[in-house]
Scaffold this motif. Structure first.
Motif, PDB file in Angstrom:
ATOM      1  N   VAL A   1       0.898  -1.364   0.145  1.00  0.00           N
ATOM      2  CA  VAL A   1       0.116   0.026   0.086  1.00  0.00           C
ATOM      3  C   VAL A   1       0.872   1.164   0.039  1.00  0.00           C
ATOM      4  O   VAL A   1       1.861   1.302   0.808  1.00  0.00           O
ATOM      5  CB  VAL A   1      -0.991   0.129   1.351  1.00  0.00           C
TER       6      VAL A   1
ATOM      7  N   ASN B   1      -3.333   0.992  -3.667  1.00  0.00           N
ATOM      8  CA  ASN B   1      -2.665  -0.369  -3.487  1.00  0.00           C
ATOM      9  C   ASN B   1      -2.052  -0.483  -4.606  1.00  0.00           C
ATOM     10  O   ASN B   1      -2.144  -0.043  -5.642  1.00  0.00           O
ATOM     11  CB  ASN B   1      -3.780  -1.462  -3.670  1.00  0.00           C
TER      12      ASN B   1
ATOM     13  N   GLY C   1      -5.368  -6.511  -4.450  1.00  0.00           N
ATOM     14  CA  GLY C   1      -3.861  -6.050  -4.072  1.00  0.00           C
ATOM     15  C   GLY C   1      -2.810  -7.002  -3.647  1.00  0.00           C
ATOM     16  O   GLY C   1      -1.715  -6.673  -3.320  1.00  0.00           O
TER      17      GLY C   1
END
Length: 468
Positions: free
Chosen positions: A168, A178, A185
């Motif tokens: 992130v 992400n 993600g």
């Protein structure tokens, strides 16, 4: 929580001491009892505990011992908690196969500048959802020719595996995104774990595990920022416990010393032969003792009489009572034949303020070539005055060399010692008494100022003079 990784690259300390374990004197009934980990040489795996499980926790960080912060994708690495476990099968005393699991979080601040010269991201947070790997574990120093069993076994591991992680990114404009937009993600990647550590035996089936692991990822996106030409890597310093599986009456194969079992087997056979010979010799000795008893008694009586009459050094005290034999002729002695002490007047030497000024001036003018123990010439006149002071007043001098924290501890310790020795050598060359000069190096262990600034480091690079 952040660490200054230039000053503390690892949070791993495993400096523990091993000890002497078993007695060394055998007999026919106890030879195998004192060797608690005895296993008959060349026994199979069923004589040992070869399976074990372990759990551990520690710190995860993008920083490793193989690079500096300035070369990372993010230049300010943070530390986060990690945890994991493993199951291991020991194949040989020094080799095993280990399946590992690791999870936790990685974090760092301040990304490298992009092509336009701006910093695109302020931080990344990567959740290490899971990682699974299979590694070869090499146990070192468990075969010992001096002790039956050592308490510490260093080890080295290398392997390969697969991990799943979710990067992130925090942009400079405050947005969060992400790295990968699909599959939540989550990213899957191959990695190579390489580690080392120490196993400390707490009990026959429990080991303290202190380790440091570097994971080489087969990509440059674990932080979500593809910068530079090298793949990402991160480290894991941990402490944990390992539990051996199986019967408690069996030793662990990884901690077992086969040399000790071979020794026990040898001593068992040696005891049997020795006791047989001793029994035969005892009968011979008993008869011989009867024949020698009268002669020994007579010799002992004659020797005792001689002790009370012989005075070899002629000091008036017989040798039997003389605690100081061979006293020179004419020496006055006490009742035990030792020379009487000769009182000598005490000579007191005082250090004056003028003496201290000479020493302070020498310290102020003292300079060395950079990174060397070579004294610069303009320091000589001040040192000459210190040498003359030592000669005139017969003072003692302690020289203590110190450095800043730049460079390795071993190099700094050697440089500080060499510089103190260089000053001592110069003073002795000017006539000072070498036995009254002590030169010691302390390296970077005793700073008197902060090593975070150039001025502080300059202050810490010094040689202290103590006159007494």
């Amino acid at each position: 929580m952040k660490f200054n990784f230039k000053k503390a690259t690892l949070l791993l300390s495993g400096i523990l001491a091993g000890g002497q374990l078993f007695a060394q004197t055998p007999d026919t009934t106890q030879t195998k009892q004192y060797a608690k980990d005895y296993v008959r040489p060349f026994s199979g795996d069923d004589a040992f505990r070869t399976w074990s499980i372990g759990i551990h926790g520690g710190i995860l960080t993008p920083y490793t011992m193989f690079g500096s912060n300035s070369k990372q994708d993010f230049t300010s690495p943070n530390i986060q908690l990690g945890y994991g476990g493993y199951i291991k099968k020991q194949i040989l005393p020094s080799f095993g196969i280990q399946a590992d699991f690791l999870a936790g979080k990685l974090q760092a601040d301040h990304s490298q500048l992009n092509a336009s010269g701006t910093m695109p991201y302020t931080q990344f947070d990567t959740k290490l959802n899971w990682s699974a790997s299979l590694s070869a574990n090499f146990t070192l120093a468990n075969i010992n020719w001096h002790h039956q069993k050592g308490m510490i076994q260093p080890y080295f591991t290398v392997g390969g595996g697969l991990m799943g992680y979710t990067p992130v990114l925090h942009s400079t404009d405050g947005s969060v995104s992400n790295f990968k937009t699909d599959n939540g993600g989550l990213v899957h990647e191959f990695f190579i774990p390489v580690g080392l550590g120490l196993k400390v035996n707490l009990s026959p089936g429990v080991n303290l595990d202190l380790g440091y692991l570097v994971n080489f990822v087969n990509s440059d996106n674990i932080d979500g920022y593809n910068y530079g030409s090298t793949n990402d890597k991160f480290s894991y310093a941990h402490i944990g416990l390992e539990f051996a599986l199986g019967s408690r009456s069996k030793p662990q194969l990884a901690t077992h010393n086969p040399v000790a079992s071979m020794r026990t087997e040898y001593l068992t056979q040696e005891d049997i032969l020795k006791n047989s010979l001793q029994a035969q010799q005892a009968e011979i000795d008993a008869e011989k003792a009867k024949n020698d008893q009268l002669r020994n008694d007579l010799n002992a009586t004659n020797a005792n009489l001689a002790k009370f009459t012989v005075d070899s050094d002629g000091d008036g005290v017989p040798d039997f009572f003389d605690k100081c034999p061979n006293t020179p002729a004419g020496t006055k002695v006490d009742g035990s034949g030792c020379p009487l002490p000769v009182n000598k007047p005490d000579v007191k030497v005082y250090v004056t303020e003028e003496d201290r000024k000479i020493v302070k001036e020498a310290i102020r003018n003292l300079e060395f070539d950079f990174g060397k123990a070579t004294i610069r010439e303009h320091s000589f006149p001040s040192l000459d005055r210190v040498a003359q002071l030592l000669i005139d007043k017969n003072f003692s001098l302690k020289l203590a060399g110190h450095t800043d924290n730049v460079g390795s501890a071993d190099a700094n310790m050697k440089l500080s010692k060499d510089r103190a020795e260089a000053i001592k050598t110069y003073l002795v060359s000017k006539g000072a008494n070498a036995s009254r000069i002590e030169a010691t190096g302390y390296g970077k262990t005793q700073p008197i100022a902060s090593n975070k600034t150039a001025k502080g480091r300059q202050i810490n690079r010094r040689v202290e003079f103590t006159l007494f």
